[in-house]
Scaffold this active site. Sequence first.
Site, short mmCIF file in Angstrom:
data_model
loop_
_atom_site.label_atom_id
_atom_site.label_comp_id
_atom_site.label_asym_id
_atom_site.label_seq_id
_atom_site.Cartn_x
_atom_site.Cartn_y
_atom_site.Cartn_z
N ASP A 141 73.36 9.12 -75.63
CA ASP A 141 74.59 9.00 -74.86
C ASP A 141 75.17 10.35 -74.48
O ASP A 141 75.52 10.58 -73.32
CB ASP A 141 75.62 8.19 -75.68
CG ASP A 141 76.95 8.06 -74.96
OD1 ASP A 141 77.16 7.04 -74.31
OD2 ASP A 141 77.78 8.99 -75.05
N ALA A 169 78.29 5.72 -72.20
CA ALA A 169 77.05 5.44 -71.48
C ALA A 169 76.26 4.33 -72.18
O ALA A 169 75.70 3.44 -71.53
CB ALA A 169 76.21 6.70 -71.35
N ASP A 170 76.20 4.38 -73.50
CA ASP A 170 75.55 3.32 -74.26
C ASP A 170 76.23 1.98 -74.03
O ASP A 170 75.57 0.96 -73.77
CB ASP A 170 75.61 3.64 -75.76
CG ASP A 170 74.45 4.51 -76.23
OD1 ASP A 170 73.38 4.46 -75.62
OD2 ASP A 170 74.63 5.23 -77.20
N ILE A 171 77.55 1.96 -74.17
CA ILE A 171 78.29 0.71 -74.09
C ILE A 171 78.18 0.09 -72.70
O ILE A 171 77.93 -1.12 -72.55
CB ILE A 171 79.75 0.92 -74.51
CG1 ILE A 171 79.82 1.22 -76.01
CG2 ILE A 171 80.61 -0.30 -74.15
CD1 ILE A 171 81.18 1.65 -76.49
#
Length: 398
Positions: A141, A169-171
Amino acid sequence: MTASPLSDVRVLDLSRILAGPYCTMVLADYGADVIKIEEPLTGDGTRAWGPPWIGDQSAYFLAANRNKRSVAVDLKRPEGRRIVHELAQRADVVIENFKVGGAEKLGVDYATLSALNPRLIYCSITGYGQTGPYKDRAGYDFIIQAEGGVMSITGPEEGEPYKVGVAIADITAGLFAATAILAALHERERSGKGQAIDVALLDAQIAWLANVAQNYLATGEPPQRYGNAHPSIVPYETFPTADGRIAVGIGSDAQFRKFCEAAGRPELAEDERFCTNRARVEHRRTLIPLLQALFRTRTSAEWLSLLAALGIPAGPINDVPAALNSPQVQARAMVQEVDHPTLGRIRLLGPVAKFSRTPAQIRRPPPPLGYHTDEVLRTLLDYSDDQIAALRRSGVIA
């Protein structure tokens, strides 16, 4: 009670860390039966990402794994792969976030599993996607935020770039994956066929640059950092008050006129430098110091009361405890208490979407490692107690 929206959907979750688990948690909140496959000795890597801890469970793992069943299986063993293959035959969705080629090495790639179950929706989440010159790179991320442009527009106007305070970014990649899976399930109702879905953290982060990216595409001018200010709307930032700071977003010329009149400075709205948003953006460096001085004349509570009465968006700058304990967050059930099999009562964040007939809900707490291994093997795959015991003795399951 009416069945949950996805109560007839089974998800085989081969993912770990955050993007994949966040995606499957959303699907699980909507009722999907999510079977989380974990390595028998260590499980999902976030199980060790502490402190902080609640008992022996990391807070990080608890954040993204509610409503799932944990099955501890060694995918490196043929017997473990056979279990996953059998589960894939009974699943609607498989999700994984191995590096490109990793699933194929383990025999759990799309080609292998779709041959067993042609209706399977198979979603892969990676840093850079399954194609392109960067596809073999590991994607974290923090690096994606740096590479994808968001750090360049985050932070003080004069200072270094900052990352967003959560792994955004991950979420968001997980959320894009969840919506893509739902779309593929809908299409399968027409075609009867499954398909592969390729989601990249970098693509997700580029997509949610949204208006900032479009501004560049329209003008060719690289976006700048504005701290808490907005590139296209003025005033839209934080302001100091007599006893703190508040966030204020005045989004129209009519709102600006109402604000100036109520604040005792109607002449500001008549000034040709400030009477339109276009003019205010052009002259922000003149206007903002005037507004900062104005906001310092009253307390935060006084300003928030006035702005609320005018219908102008404004709010306090809460820390996380204040945000989680706010009356609105509590009323929306965004913090809930659940029973955990080893930890007792714990608090978790709640589902976001509120359905009128088929509510999203926390049905299960984040599971201890392998907590549902026997249950899943026995009820879904018809394994006998002797078979399960033999697999456990040999280290295939835990």
